[in-house]
Design an enzyme around this catalytic site. Structure first.
Site, PDB file in Angstrom:
ATOM      1  N   LYS A  53      26.479-136.074  20.666  1.00 21.38           N
ATOM      2  CA  LYS A  53      26.902-135.885  19.329  1.00 21.38           C
ATOM      3  C   LYS A  53      25.892-135.805  18.459  1.00 21.38           C
ATOM      4  CE  LYS A  53      31.229-137.812  20.721  1.00 21.38           C
ATOM      5  NZ  LYS A  53      32.009-138.970  20.960  1.00 21.38           N
ATOM      6  N   GLN A  97      32.048-145.223  18.624  1.00 24.35           N
ATOM      7  CA  GLN A  97      32.406-144.756  20.154  1.00 24.35           C
ATOM      8  C   GLN A  97      33.116-146.021  21.077  1.00 24.35           C
ATOM      9  OE1 GLN A  97      31.200-141.738  21.288  1.00 24.35           O
ATOM     10  NE2 GLN A  97      32.401-142.308  23.202  1.00 24.35           N
ATOM     11  N   ASP A 120      37.151-138.848  13.826  1.00 32.46           N
ATOM     12  CA  ASP A 120      37.670-139.041  15.066  1.00 32.46           C
ATOM     13  C   ASP A 120      39.424-138.923  14.864  1.00 32.46           C
ATOM     14  OD1 ASP A 120      36.268-138.821  17.540  1.00 32.46           O
ATOM     15  OD2 ASP A 120      36.053-141.027  17.575  1.00 32.46           O
TER      16      ASP A 120
END
Ligand code: NDP
Length: 308
Positions: A53, A97, A120
């Site tokens: 990412k 994460q 997200d």
């Protein structure tokens, strides 16, 4: 006729090129989108995902920041970092994460993220907006599936989309996105009775289960499109031989010899190739879209928040 393989690579590359162009356009207006990725602990898979990412953001001109906390970090420390990032004007996207260590309440952390920076798409505000059919930051894997279908000219409106899996990350948002695209939607899970009879009704079948090769020929209607979200490691040679055609076996055997496993989706690719008209491969399918869509969400978040 041989099934068409829906490779994620050219589609992910096209989306990334569009994002890079948009970043240049924003920079001309004095805006540089910024993404902060927070990782807690030393889970090796998380380290790989975060690395990719951060690297992709940099390639596309997005400012990226990687905040790595030890596995012993307290719940309050993680929430504190999120709150600081919420206040920073140079940060447009915040991604924590998962998984988080047990002492950290993941739901509370996700809810602490400013919904405008929730790239997200896991914050209840964004989940709610998506359910209402409103403009929202939506989860990257299911939006990636929609991009693969659209950019491969596979019609969605009026089609029956069957999703196996009801997680908050993939299955449920996938259903909402299909509804938005005017598909007729069925969601299946571990308590679905006679799964093959339901999945055989699908024009578009999405597998998000977490079990290698679980979807077999008996689950697939002749001519359906099959989208495989699963990512599983297979190290057993006999099982690998059940999943792959002889011509694909050599590279799979090499992978198992070299690193101890080969990556397999939730669909048996050999049987999907016999029944489906098109299907996504693993690796090289949906997985590649997830990071591309995160980049797209970061730029969208920057544009919405900064009103540019
Ligand atoms: P979860 O474990 O959260 O959910 C799995 C779902 O599958 C559950 O809803 C479960 O049902 C259902 N399920 C399990 N067994 C069966 C069964 N025998 N029959 C029918 N349904 C079943 O997984 P995720 O949604 O997070 O991930 C799914 C897969 O996608 C994993 O392989 C994961 O690695 C992969 N993934 C890939 C991503 C990518 O970028 N390509 C991103 C995210 C995930 P129930 O609810 O009843 O337990």
């Amino acid at each position: 006729m041989a099934a068409r393989i829906l490779s994620g690579k050219p589609i992910a590359e096209a989306i990334k090129a569009e994002v890079a162009e948009e970043v240049i356009r924003l920079q001309a207006q004095g805006v540089r989108p910024g993404l902060a990725v927070v990782r807690v602990g030393d889970d090796p898979a998380s380290a790989v995902y975060v690395g990719s990412k951060v690297k992709t953001s940099e390639e596309l001109g997005i400012k990226s920041e990687h905040i790595h906390l030890p596995a012993t970090a307290s719940h309050n420390e993680v929430i504190g970092i999120v709150r600081e990032l919420n206040l920073r004007d140079d940060i447009d996207g915040i991604l924590v994460q998962l998984p988080l260590p047990p002492q950290v309440d993941a739901s509370a952390v996700l809810e602490a993220i400013d919904p405008r920076k929730d790239v997200d798409g896991f914050h209840p505000i964004n989940v709610g907006r998506l359910s209402l059919g409103e403009k929202a930051l939506a989860p990257c894997t299911p939006t990636g599936v929609i991009e693969i279908l659209k950019r491969s000219d596979i019609p969605i409106a009026g089609k029956h989309a069957v999703i196996v899996g009801r997680s908050n990350i993939v299955g449920k948002p996938m259903a909402m996105l299909f509804l938005k695209e005017n598909a007729t939607v069925t969601i299946c899970h571990s308590r679905t009775a006679d799964l093959p009879s339901v999945t055989r009704q699908a024009d578009i079948l999405v597998a998000a289960i977490g079990r290698a090769g679980f979807i077999r020929g008996e689950h697939i209607r002749e001519g359906a499109t099959v989208v495989d979200v699963g990512i599983n490691n297979v190290s057993d040679l006999d099982f690998a031989a059940e999943l792959f055609a002889p011509e694909d076996m050599e590279k799979r055997l090499k992978a198992i010899e070299n690193r101890g496993f080969t990556l397999v989706g939730d669909v048996n690719p050999r049987e999907a190739a016999e029944k489906a008209s098109s299907f996504t491969p693993v690796p090289g399918g949906v997985g590649l879209l997830t990071v591309a869509m995160l980049m797209k969400n970061t730029v969208e978040a920057a544009k919405m928040r900064r009103e540019v």
